[in-house]
Design an enzyme around this catalytic site. Structure first.
Site, mmCIF file in Angstrom:
data_model
loop_
_atom_site.group_PDB
_atom_site.id
_atom_site.type_symbol
_atom_site.label_atom_id
_atom_site.label_comp_id
_atom_site.label_asym_id
_atom_site.label_seq_id
_atom_site.Cartn_x
_atom_site.Cartn_y
_atom_site.Cartn_z
ATOM 1 C CG ASN A 153 46.149 37.820 41.270
ATOM 2 O OD1 ASN A 153 45.719 37.936 42.416
ATOM 3 N ND2 ASN A 153 47.414 38.103 40.958
ATOM 4 C CB THR A 157 31.851 49.300 21.170
ATOM 5 O OG1 THR A 157 31.154 50.379 20.592
ATOM 6 C CG2 THR A 157 32.522 49.738 22.454
ATOM 7 C CG ASP A 204 53.433 35.453 39.320
ATOM 8 O OD1 ASP A 204 54.094 36.327 39.920
ATOM 9 O OD2 ASP A 204 52.388 35.716 38.689
ATOM 10 C CB SER A 231 42.320 29.962 36.961
ATOM 11 O OG SER A 231 43.181 30.181 35.885
HETATM 12 N N1 LIG Z 1 40.328 27.942 30.883
HETATM 13 C C1 LIG Z 1 40.622 29.207 31.170
HETATM 14 N N2 LIG Z 1 40.163 29.775 32.302
HETATM 15 C C2 LIG Z 1 40.461 31.060 32.626
HETATM 16 N N3 LIG Z 1 41.243 31.854 31.848
HETATM 17 C C3 LIG Z 1 41.721 31.327 30.704
HETATM 18 C C4 LIG Z 1 41.452 29.988 30.323
HETATM 19 N N4 LIG Z 1 42.101 29.759 29.153
HETATM 20 C C5 LIG Z 1 42.736 30.900 28.822
HETATM 21 N N5 LIG Z 1 42.494 31.849 29.746
HETATM 22 C C6 LIG Z 1 43.047 33.209 29.699
HETATM 23 O O1 LIG Z 1 44.057 33.207 30.677
HETATM 24 C C7 LIG Z 1 44.098 34.484 31.322
HETATM 25 C C8 LIG Z 1 44.612 34.277 32.729
HETATM 26 O O2 LIG Z 1 45.876 33.705 32.611
HETATM 27 P P1 LIG Z 1 46.526 32.905 33.795
HETATM 28 O O3 LIG Z 1 47.927 32.612 33.383
HETATM 29 O O4 LIG Z 1 45.672 31.777 34.219
HETATM 30 O O5 LIG Z 1 46.495 34.042 34.902
HETATM 31 P P2 LIG Z 1 46.896 33.995 36.425
HETATM 32 O O6 LIG Z 1 48.208 33.251 36.483
HETATM 33 O O7 LIG Z 1 46.989 35.414 36.782
HETATM 34 O O8 LIG Z 1 45.798 33.258 37.155
HETATM 35 C C9 LIG Z 1 42.686 35.014 31.260
HETATM 36 O O9 LIG Z 1 42.757 36.408 31.105
HETATM 37 C C10 LIG Z 1 42.074 34.332 30.055
HETATM 38 O O10 LIG Z 1 41.991 35.208 28.959
HETATM 39 C C1 LIG Z 2 52.209 41.190 39.050
HETATM 40 C C2 LIG Z 2 51.375 40.034 39.573
HETATM 41 C C3 LIG Z 2 50.048 40.581 40.060
HETATM 42 C C4 LIG Z 2 51.113 39.045 38.428
HETATM 43 O O1 LIG Z 2 50.226 38.056 38.875
HETATM 44 P P1 LIG Z 2 49.308 37.200 37.860
HETATM 45 O O2 LIG Z 2 48.813 38.133 36.822
HETATM 46 O O3 LIG Z 2 50.226 36.167 37.246
HETATM 47 O O4 LIG Z 2 48.259 36.562 38.686
HETATM 48 C C5 LIG Z 2 52.149 39.261 40.706
HETATM 49 O O5 LIG Z 2 53.389 38.882 40.246
HETATM 50 C C6 LIG Z 2 52.273 40.101 41.947
HETATM 51 O O6 LIG Z 2 51.378 40.163 42.755
HETATM 52 N N1 LIG Z 2 53.437 40.781 42.109
HETATM 53 C C7 LIG Z 2 53.724 41.586 43.268
HETATM 54 C C8 LIG Z 2 54.371 42.882 42.877
HETATM 55 C C9 LIG Z 2 55.724 42.733 42.166
HETATM 56 O O7 LIG Z 2 56.013 41.703 41.530
HETATM 57 O O8 LIG Z 2 56.513 43.697 42.243
#
Ligand SMILES: Nc1ncnc2c1ncn2[C@@H]1O[C@H](COP(=O)(O)OP(=O)(O)O)[C@@H](O)[C@H]1O
Ligand SMILES: CC(C)(COP(=O)(O)O)[C@@H](O)C(=O)NCCC(=O)O
EC number: 2.7.1.33
Length: 252
Positions: A18, A179, A105, A20
């Site tokens: 969600n 804060t 995932d 990247s």
């Molecule tokens: N280069 C980067 N770009 C974006 N997020 C990053 C990066 N490096 C570390 N992060 C951290 O990674 C988090 C998102 O983790 P990620 O595993 O990429 O999420 P998702 O799988 O949901 O896309 C962000 O909240 C941020 O704090």
């Molecule tokens: C919980 C999540 C949003 C995590 O996604 P991420 O934070 O890794 O982008 C994803 O696994 C999702 O959309 N799950 C669907 C609901 C479930 O797993 O029950």
């Protein structure tokens, strides 16, 4: 082509989260723990996908994100596998009654842990959301979904008029004195608290287990764990991509 000569058969693994897109080029000779992970906008991966032997995609976003990418790759669409959550794979039995509802995932993280671990495990994926999944033997007991590190910070700012965040704050477990530090450090404390609660809950099920930590905020979480949890924990930069590598290995 140079990449192929060096690595042999090359799979492009893509994790669309969600926040990247993460990817890695993977050949079966690459050790699972040594994936070279990078972030890029999805459309920048088209040229890599064209030369890869196969493309494995884990997507938790609306499908519209994928549609443009798939259109660009129409000529090689036979090489693309979009993975789904299953009721059972690699010996793990999913506890969801409707497995199509579980984020794929989370399922990839579990497959990755199974490949890395013969023991019981708890896996925390600290991404946009932070998820927890518990596996005893080959049985998935269930999990938790909570606000992730950045989501937690922005939720407080969005819902409380007088709370501002300092995006620059480096989070630690120190009590904050303004804060911004209170918000950033509080969000980190919540993640740690989740691992502590998960571990306490899991200890009622089994005594011997490993805690796996992954996701973009996984390193921050891992490095701040209390010593009694750190000693049973392992950090991997991207468990989702390791799960995709397991799927790729199984297909060959
Ligand atoms: N280069 C980067 N770009 C974006 N997020 C990053 C990066 N490096 C570390 N992060 C951290 O990674 C988090 C998102 O983790 P990620 O595993 O990429 O999420 P998702 O799988 O949901 O896309 C962000 O909240 C941020 O704090
Ligand atoms: C919980 C999540 C949003 C995590 O996604 P991420 O934070 O890794 O982008 C994803 O696994 C999702 O959309 N799950 C669907 C609901 C479930 O797993 O029950």
């Amino acid at each position: 082509m140079v990449v192929k000569l060096v690595l042999g058969s090359v799979n492009l693994l893509i994790d669309i989260g969600n926040t990247s897109v993460k990817y890695a080029l993977y050949s079966p000779q690459t050790p699972l723990h040594a994936l070279d992970v990078a972030r890029a906008p999805l459309m920048e991966l088209v040229s890599k996908a064209m030369i890869a032997d196969h493309i494995y995609v884990c997507n938790v976003k609306e499908n519209s994100t994928l549609i443009d990418f798939m259109q660009e790759l129409d000529a090689v669409k036979h090489k693309i596998t979009i993975v789904n959550t299953k009721a059972e794979a690699f010996g793990i039995k999913n506890s969801y009654s409707d497995v199509t509802k579980m984020g794929v995932d989370r399922w990839m993280c579990m497959l990755a842990c199974r490949a890395l671990e013969s023991k019981n495990f708890l896996v925390f994926h600290a991404g946009t959301a932070i998820t927890c999944d518990a596996v005893v033997g080959n049985k998935h007991l269930g999990g938790w979904i909570c606000a992730g590190f950045m989501m937690s910070r922005s939720a407080v700012v969005a819902n409380a008029d007088k709370v501002n965040d300092k995006q620059s704050s480096l989070a630690t477990l120190r009590f904050g004195n303004d804060t911004g530090d209170c918000v950033a450090n509080g969000a980190l404390a919540q993640l740690i608290g989740l691992v502590m609660s998960g571990s306490k809950q899991f200890s009622c099920e089994c005594k011997d287990y490993t805690i796996y930590i992954g996701g973009g905020d996984g390193r921050l979480l891992y490095e701040n764990l209390p010593s009694e949890l750190l000693s049973k924990s392992k950090y991997f930069e991207n468990l989702v991509l390791i799960g995709l590598a397991c799927v790729a290995n199984n297909a060959t």
